[in-house]
Design a protein around this motif. Structure first.
Motif, PDB file in Angstrom:
ATOM      1  N   ILE A  13     -33.993 -96.522   1.373  1.00  0.00           N
ATOM      2  CA  ILE A  13     -33.275 -96.758   0.115  1.00  0.00           C
ATOM      3  C   ILE A  13     -33.611 -98.145  -0.424  1.00  0.00           C
ATOM      4  O   ILE A  13     -33.888 -98.312  -1.612  1.00  0.00           O
ATOM      5  CB  ILE A  13     -31.751 -96.588   0.306  1.00  0.00           C
ATOM      6  CG1 ILE A  13     -31.418 -95.111   0.542  1.00  0.00           C
ATOM      7  CG2 ILE A  13     -30.987 -97.126  -0.904  1.00  0.00           C
ATOM      8  CD1 ILE A  13     -29.985 -94.858   0.967  1.00  0.00           C
ATOM      9  N   GLY A  41     -19.621 -91.157  -1.296  1.00  0.00           N
ATOM     10  CA  GLY A  41     -20.996 -91.051  -0.815  1.00  0.00           C
ATOM     11  C   GLY A  41     -21.051 -91.449   0.643  1.00  0.00           C
ATOM     12  O   GLY A  41     -20.031 -91.702   1.275  1.00  0.00           O
ATOM     13  N   ALA A  66     -28.360 -97.047 -10.826  1.00  0.00           N
ATOM     14  CA  ALA A  66     -28.264 -95.592 -10.652  1.00  0.00           C
ATOM     15  C   ALA A  66     -29.130 -94.850 -11.655  1.00  0.00           C
ATOM     16  O   ALA A  66     -29.648 -93.779 -11.356  1.00  0.00           O
ATOM     17  CB  ALA A  66     -26.818 -95.143 -10.761  1.00  0.00           C
ATOM     18  N   TYR A  71     -34.192 -91.866  -5.121  1.00  0.00           N
ATOM     19  CA  TYR A  71     -34.071 -90.826  -4.109  1.00  0.00           C
ATOM     20  C   TYR A  71     -35.052 -91.173  -3.004  1.00  0.00           C
ATOM     21  O   TYR A  71     -36.265 -91.039  -3.189  1.00  0.00           O
ATOM     22  CB  TYR A  71     -34.369 -89.441  -4.693  1.00  0.00           C
ATOM     23  CG  TYR A  71     -33.326 -89.037  -5.707  1.00  0.00           C
ATOM     24  CD1 TYR A  71     -32.126 -88.486  -5.289  1.00  0.00           C
ATOM     25  CD2 TYR A  71     -33.512 -89.251  -7.059  1.00  0.00           C
ATOM     26  CE1 TYR A  71     -31.153 -88.136  -6.194  1.00  0.00           C
ATOM     27  CE2 TYR A  71     -32.547 -88.900  -7.975  1.00  0.00           C
ATOM     28  CZ  TYR A  71     -31.360 -88.344  -7.539  1.00  0.00           C
ATOM     29  OH  TYR A  71     -30.389 -88.004  -8.440  1.00  0.00           O
ATOM     30  N   VAL A  76     -31.829 -88.603   0.351  1.00  0.00           N
ATOM     31  CA  VAL A  76     -30.797 -88.861  -0.657  1.00  0.00           C
ATOM     32  C   VAL A  76     -30.741 -87.681  -1.615  1.00  0.00           C
ATOM     33  O   VAL A  76     -31.691 -87.385  -2.318  1.00  0.00           O
ATOM     34  CB  VAL A  76     -31.082 -90.180  -1.421  1.00  0.00           C
ATOM     35  CG1 VAL A  76     -30.043 -90.392  -2.515  1.00  0.00           C
ATOM     36  CG2 VAL A  76     -31.092 -91.352  -0.459  1.00  0.00           C
ATOM     37  N   VAL A  79     -27.224 -89.722  -6.393  1.00  0.00           N
ATOM     38  CA  VAL A  79     -26.853 -91.120  -6.582  1.00  0.00           C
ATOM     39  C   VAL A  79     -25.792 -91.126  -7.668  1.00  0.00           C
ATOM     40  O   VAL A  79     -25.968 -90.528  -8.730  1.00  0.00           O
ATOM     41  CB  VAL A  79     -28.067 -91.968  -7.023  1.00  0.00           C
ATOM     42  CG1 VAL A  79     -27.649 -93.407  -7.277  1.00  0.00           C
ATOM     43  CG2 VAL A  79     -29.169 -91.915  -5.985  1.00  0.00           C
ATOM     44  N   ASN A  87     -23.458 -95.350  -5.165  1.00  0.00           N
ATOM     45  CA  ASN A  87     -23.224 -94.550  -3.969  1.00  0.00           C
ATOM     46  C   ASN A  87     -24.361 -93.542  -3.777  1.00  0.00           C
ATOM     47  O   ASN A  87     -24.807 -92.913  -4.727  1.00  0.00           O
ATOM     48  CB  ASN A  87     -21.894 -93.808  -4.095  1.00  0.00           C
ATOM     49  CG  ASN A  87     -20.750 -94.778  -4.155  1.00  0.00           C
ATOM     50  OD1 ASN A  87     -20.480 -95.491  -3.211  1.00  0.00           O
ATOM     51  ND2 ASN A  87     -20.079 -94.821  -5.308  1.00  0.00           N
ATOM     52  N   PHE A  88     -24.781 -93.426  -2.544  1.00  0.00           N
ATOM     53  CA  PHE A  88     -25.871 -92.523  -2.173  1.00  0.00           C
ATOM     54  C   PHE A  88     -25.296 -91.397  -1.316  1.00  0.00           C
ATOM     55  O   PHE A  88     -24.678 -91.659  -0.286  1.00  0.00           O
ATOM     56  CB  PHE A  88     -26.955 -93.273  -1.411  1.00  0.00           C
ATOM     57  CG  PHE A  88     -27.512 -94.424  -2.190  1.00  0.00           C
ATOM     58  CD1 PHE A  88     -28.564 -94.242  -3.063  1.00  0.00           C
ATOM     59  CD2 PHE A  88     -26.969 -95.700  -2.065  1.00  0.00           C
ATOM     60  CE1 PHE A  88     -29.070 -95.297  -3.805  1.00  0.00           C
ATOM     61  CE2 PHE A  88     -27.456 -96.765  -2.791  1.00  0.00           C
ATOM     62  CZ  PHE A  88     -28.521 -96.565  -3.661  1.00  0.00           C
TER      63      PHE A  88
END
Length: 90
Positions: A13, A41, A66, A71, A76, A79, A87-88
């Motif tokens: 990430i 998330g 975001a 991804y 992931v 998002v 938040n993932f």
């Protein structure tokens, strides 16, 4: 050494976020946290420090990050933003 898959995902990430550039060039794995409630998330990025260095509101900063649709490979799934947090969902 024990293999921790979440640390691998967090590293992926961070690498994807750094590709966005802008104000994320100082991002480290340690900046990613676990949200207090999993409904948000599985991993979160608080945007307070990045917003301060960029001179932006933390919530605006989170929306900008975001919008880059980060991804990290197949891990992931989504998002989303909750206030100043990206938040993932894994």
């Amino acid at each position: 050494m024990i293999f921790n898959p979440l640390e691998t995902i967090k590293s992926a990430i961070v690498e994807e976020l750094k590709k966005q550039g802008v104000f994320l060039d100082t991002l480290t794995v340690e900046a990613l946290v676990y949200p207090p409630d999993t409904k948000f998330g599985d991993i979160a990025l608080p945007c307070f420090a990045f917003a301060q260095s960029a001179g932006k509101n933390p919530a605006e900063c989170a929306r900008m990050i975001a919008a880059g649709e980060v991804y990290a490979s197949a891990w992931v799934q989504a998002v989303n933003v909750a206030g100043p947090y990206v938040n993932f969902v894994l």
